[in-house]
Design a protein around this motif. Sequence first.
Motif, PDB file in Angstrom:
ATOM      1  N   ALA A  18      35.632  32.142   0.077  1.00 56.85           N
ATOM      2  CA  ALA A  18      35.719  33.094  -1.032  1.00 56.85           C
ATOM      3  C   ALA A  18      35.435  34.511  -0.597  1.00 56.85           C
ATOM      4  N   THR A  19      34.615  34.696   0.471  1.00 58.05           N
ATOM      5  CA  THR A  19      34.256  36.044   0.886  1.00 58.05           C
ATOM      6  C   THR A  19      34.876  36.424   2.219  1.00 58.05           C
ATOM      7  N   GLY A  20      35.909  35.717   2.620  1.00 59.34           N
ATOM      8  CA  GLY A  20      36.550  36.039   3.879  1.00 59.34           C
ATOM      9  C   GLY A  20      36.977  34.782   4.592  1.00 59.34           C
ATOM     10  N   PRO A  21      37.568  34.903   5.805  1.00 56.28           N
ATOM     11  CA  PRO A  21      38.062  33.736   6.539  1.00 56.28           C
ATOM     12  C   PRO A  21      36.994  32.676   6.785  1.00 56.28           C
ATOM     13  N   ARG A  22      35.764  33.125   7.019  1.00 58.77           N
ATOM     14  CA  ARG A  22      34.701  32.162   7.293  1.00 58.77           C
ATOM     15  C   ARG A  22      33.615  32.222   6.224  1.00 58.77           C
ATOM     16  N   GLY A  23      33.852  32.943   5.125  1.00 55.75           N
ATOM     17  CA  GLY A  23      32.865  33.024   4.068  1.00 55.75           C
ATOM     18  C   GLY A  23      31.656  33.857   4.432  1.00 55.75           C
ATOM     19  N   ILE A  24      31.766  34.824   5.377  1.00 56.69           N
ATOM     20  CA  ILE A  24      30.608  35.587   5.832  1.00 56.69           C
ATOM     21  C   ILE A  24      30.887  37.082   5.793  1.00 56.69           C
ATOM     22  N   ARG A  60      17.642  36.502  11.160  1.00 58.27           N
ATOM     23  CA  ARG A  60      17.724  37.530  12.197  1.00 58.27           C
ATOM     24  C   ARG A  60      19.110  38.156  12.298  1.00 58.27           C
ATOM     25  N   VAL A  61      20.009  37.754  11.405  1.00 62.74           N
ATOM     26  CA  VAL A  61      21.374  38.291  11.428  1.00 62.74           C
ATOM     27  C   VAL A  61      21.610  39.100  10.161  1.00 62.74           C
ATOM     28  N   ASP A  62      22.612  39.969  10.193  1.00 63.42           N
ATOM     29  CA  ASP A  62      22.922  40.805   9.032  1.00 63.42           C
ATOM     30  C   ASP A  62      23.843  40.105   8.048  1.00 63.42           C
ATOM     31  N   HIS A  63      24.580  39.094   8.530  1.00 63.21           N
ATOM     32  CA  HIS A  63      25.508  38.354   7.675  1.00 63.21           C
ATOM     33  C   HIS A  63      25.158  36.874   7.717  1.00 63.21           C
ATOM     34  N   ILE A  64      25.361  36.195   6.594  1.00 65.93           N
ATOM     35  CA  ILE A  64      25.176  34.741   6.563  1.00 65.93           C
ATOM     36  C   ILE A  64      26.225  34.119   7.471  1.00 65.93           C
ATOM     37  N   ASP A  65      25.754  33.340   8.448  1.00 64.15           N
ATOM     38  CA  ASP A  65      26.661  32.791   9.462  1.00 64.15           C
ATOM     39  C   ASP A  65      26.535  31.263   9.492  1.00 64.15           C
ATOM     40  N   PRO A  66      27.569  30.538   9.001  1.00 64.63           N
ATOM     41  CA  PRO A  66      27.485  29.071   8.987  1.00 64.63           C
ATOM     42  C   PRO A  66      27.566  28.452  10.377  1.00 64.63           C
ATOM     43  N   ALA A  67      27.992  29.223  11.375  1.00 64.26           N
ATOM     44  CA  ALA A  67      28.156  28.683  12.729  1.00 64.26           C
ATOM     45  C   ALA A  67      26.831  28.591  13.480  1.00 64.26           C
TER      46      ALA A  67
END
Length: 350
Positions: A18-24, A60-67
Amino acid sequence: MKTIQGMAPAGARSSRHATGPRGIAQSKWQLLKAIEDIREPLGLKGTSISLLRAMISFLRVDHIDPARDDGHICFASNASLAKRAHVSIQTVERHIAKLVSLGLLTRRSSGNGKRWARRDRQGSVVLATGLSLLPLAERYAEFVVMAQTHEDQKNELGRLRDMCSAALSNLKARLSGVNWDEGLFSKARNLLRRQPNKAALRDLLAEITVEISRISCEEPDNLRGTAPEIEGHKETSKTQYVKEETSFRIEVNQDEMERAYPRLCAELRFAKNQEECQRIMGDIAGQLNLGDTWYAIQKFGPALSFMILGYLLERVDTISNHRGYAFKLAQDLSNKSLDWRTLLKKPKPN
């Protein structure tokens, strides 16, 4: 389990993309802002927002990263979260349960129920358990729709409140000390002090509007400049009413209509269909400032509403209060103190 999906407007769907190719695509702080915007419809308290802010700050990251596990899992203990959010551990547990029930968080539990992280020799997190903030990224589009809907509802409530306040001021200006209805004003004040819903505001506005119409039609000597009587009002003893007759059964031929209401017939002469006729009549009613009285008149049916509007239009130059006059006509027709056939009489020459 109660989730955001169940509370969202029809058509809103959550999706990993919903928020981009990977949702992040959105930053974690922008995602927090989205939750703050829908805090009221979700029923979230400030403590829940503070706790969510504390969880996000541990990433520790600026974007939610499912990877990456450390890109969406908060593995800080309840004690650490309580210290950063300035609340008790019991409060942390209670508000985590609330956020999970709304589908804003998901739990990745370990066997012993603890939150922990496994790191490699470089110190990077390779496996973690705890609270996943991935739903914030997955459901961002849904949050935006909810925020827009909530904002529209607030604007509509504000508009209705303003209309009620304006109508109340109008009513006050019309009322004299003798006619002062303290009950209505007390009800309006109590309602407007609170947070009423749209239905309550619409009901109040309708009540005030009816009262204004009543005051308008009771104003003496203001309906016409010369105050002539409506033809036929004294014919009640001679008028014969047919039983079961309703305003929807009234039938008047075209010649009678054109003879009685030449102005209105001229206005409608080039209308292409019934819908366009209704639109033109509505415009004329607006020019005469009939307001809500016109909607009440239309309930009599197409024939009688045409006749009432035509009757007013033929006498437009001699009637000073068109809305009050129309209200009185409708009232007399309703209680049958006026026969509708009287409306077909041509106005007396000045």
